[in-house]
Design an enzyme around this catalytic site. Sequence first.
Site, PDB file in Angstrom:
ATOM      1  CG  LEU A 122      -1.874  -1.242   1.158  1.00 10.46           C
ATOM      2  CD1 LEU A 122      -2.735  -1.177   2.629  1.00 10.46           C
ATOM      3  CD2 LEU A 122      -2.810  -1.296   0.118  1.00 10.46           C
ATOM      4  N   GLY A 123       2.123   1.215   0.679  1.00  8.71           N
ATOM      5  CA  GLY A 123       2.912   2.327   0.425  1.00  8.71           C
ATOM      6  C   GLY A 123       4.310   1.870   1.185  1.00  8.71           C
ATOM      7  N   GLY A 125       8.037   3.811   2.763  1.00  7.58           N
ATOM      8  CA  GLY A 125       8.779   4.805   3.572  1.00  7.58           C
ATOM      9  C   GLY A 125      10.295   4.467   3.545  1.00  7.58           C
ATOM     10  CB  SER A 126      12.989   6.597   4.734  1.00  5.67           C
ATOM     11  OG  SER A 126      12.508   6.981   5.907  1.00  5.67           O
ATOM     12  N   GLY A 128      10.379   1.726   6.498  1.00  2.00           N
ATOM     13  CA  GLY A 128       8.931   1.236   6.677  1.00  2.00           C
ATOM     14  C   GLY A 128       8.379   0.668   5.295  1.00  2.00           C
ATOM     15  CB  ILE A 129       6.968  -1.787   3.761  1.00  2.00           C
ATOM     16  CG1 ILE A 129       6.068  -2.029   2.436  1.00  2.00           C
ATOM     17  CG2 ILE A 129       6.838  -2.815   4.539  1.00  2.00           C
ATOM     18  CD1 ILE A 129       6.725  -3.004   1.579  1.00  2.00           C
ATOM     19  CE  LYS A 145       4.269   3.372  10.047  1.00  2.00           C
ATOM     20  NZ  LYS A 145       3.759   4.803  10.719  1.00  2.00           N
ATOM     21  CG  ASP A 238       2.873  15.718   9.259  1.00  2.00           C
ATOM     22  OD1 ASP A 238       3.143  16.662   8.309  1.00  2.00           O
ATOM     23  OD2 ASP A 238       3.529  14.578   8.803  1.00  2.00           O
TER      24      ASP A 238
END
Length: 514
Positions: A122-123, A125-126, A128-129, A145, A238
């Site tokens: 789904l996505g 990160g630097s 993580g996934i 996550k 954020d």
Amino acid sequence: MADSGLDKKSTKCPDCSSASQKDVLCVCSSKTRVPPVLVVEMSQTSSIGSAESLISLERKKEKNINRDITSRKDLPSRTSNVERKASQQQWGRGNFTEGKVPHIRIENGAAIEEIYTFGRILGKGSFGIVIEATDKETETKWAIKKVNKEKAGSSAVKLLEREVNILKSVKHEHIIHLEQVFETPKKMYLVMELCEDGELKEILDRKGHFSENETRWIIQSLASAIAYLHNNDIVHRDLKLENIMVKSSLIDDNNEINLNIKVTDFGLAVKKQSRSEAMLQATCGTPIYMAPEVISAHDYSQQCDIWSIGVVMYMLLRGEPPFLASSEEKLFELIRKGELHFENAVWNSISDCAKSVLKQLMKVDPAHRITAKELLDNQWLTGNKLSSVRPTNVLEMMKEWKNNPESVEENTTEEKNKPSTEEKLKSYQPWGNVPDANYTSDEEEEKQSTAYEKQFPATSKDNFDMCSSSFTSSKLLPAEIKGEMEKTPVTPSQGTATKYPAKSGALSRTKKKL
């Protein structure tokens, strides 16, 4: 493992030579596909800190007894569901009203694969996934996550732990739900509700912009979530389109889309330790969403989230940010000025009420911004012009005057156009000619009033006029005017003025000059 090992401080398994500690449930890895389960922590939503509890010794004995009387071929299938039974039967989604989120510590990620079937990514990160996963037993879909703690580093791990603790403590229909947490020495797995429609930004990119009604539904849900967080002393810090997920969508009869949104990504969120801890210092967030006080490195409060709501609302209606520049320095300069522009043709279809809300959300001075609670009560969201709560103190009245000078002027004009009691008295003619035996001319009354003021000075001329008019007899007044005078409340200034008794009989007949 032998049952006698439960009564000792530690023992070794004859098959795998692994040591088990007292009050810790271990499953032999050589006999099953499941790595040893170490600790199960339970967290209460009433507290940010997590309360740990170990699986009871009695339950372990019961499991061992059941295991002894079970055939060898049935052992793997039973022990492979240890985590599932602990998390789903006792602390599962159905029991969420009890406010418990399990935090299960395991040796490695193989145990999770026994519970979930992993699907699409789904996505990323630097470090993580996020992966879609399906519960093998219930067939419920979740978003897991997975974060690599080694790659993240100690500072990022602290932020992750803070995010987990905050998610454990909240429960709101428009905030992402954390189902449970698995943790190994190297990785952490957050099992969260799945938002199949993806990020709000992706939908905005496809649509170009939302209609005013579509935006209203989104902002109402967002304001509800932020008001809940602020009421619990949590500042998100954020808020942006990428951190607003869409759980589901519905097309209404007008062909407008109604989105069920969820606020997510609490990596930069912070919980104030006390009500007195009102100001924050750390500069963080995404530049185009950052409030002026944040980029100026000033102390700031939860009102930085309100500014971000304004940016989100502007982008939903317009399709692009309110401030764009070729460099971050120029962008920050525009944000500090806070000048909103509505020249684009898309704004022709947007109501003045919506534009007014944007201006109130994006006041440069955070003290003059409306709060999330006030936003929820705004007539643009409620549709009820009488829904807005009137200000109850001077500061709120000053803020309302700054935010809505037009409405204040309208109210003032209405009050001016409304005939006063004095005007009604002036135009009123009593029945017949009733002579006043003690009648005095205007000049004489003026002299008497001046002399009285010198002898008994009031705090202001207005107070003196109020005092004088309050002595007017109501015996010969019509019921309408008499009732109005009786209903008129006595103000503090009136009370001050009436402290001084009238020493002249003529004073009782003094009239306020119009």
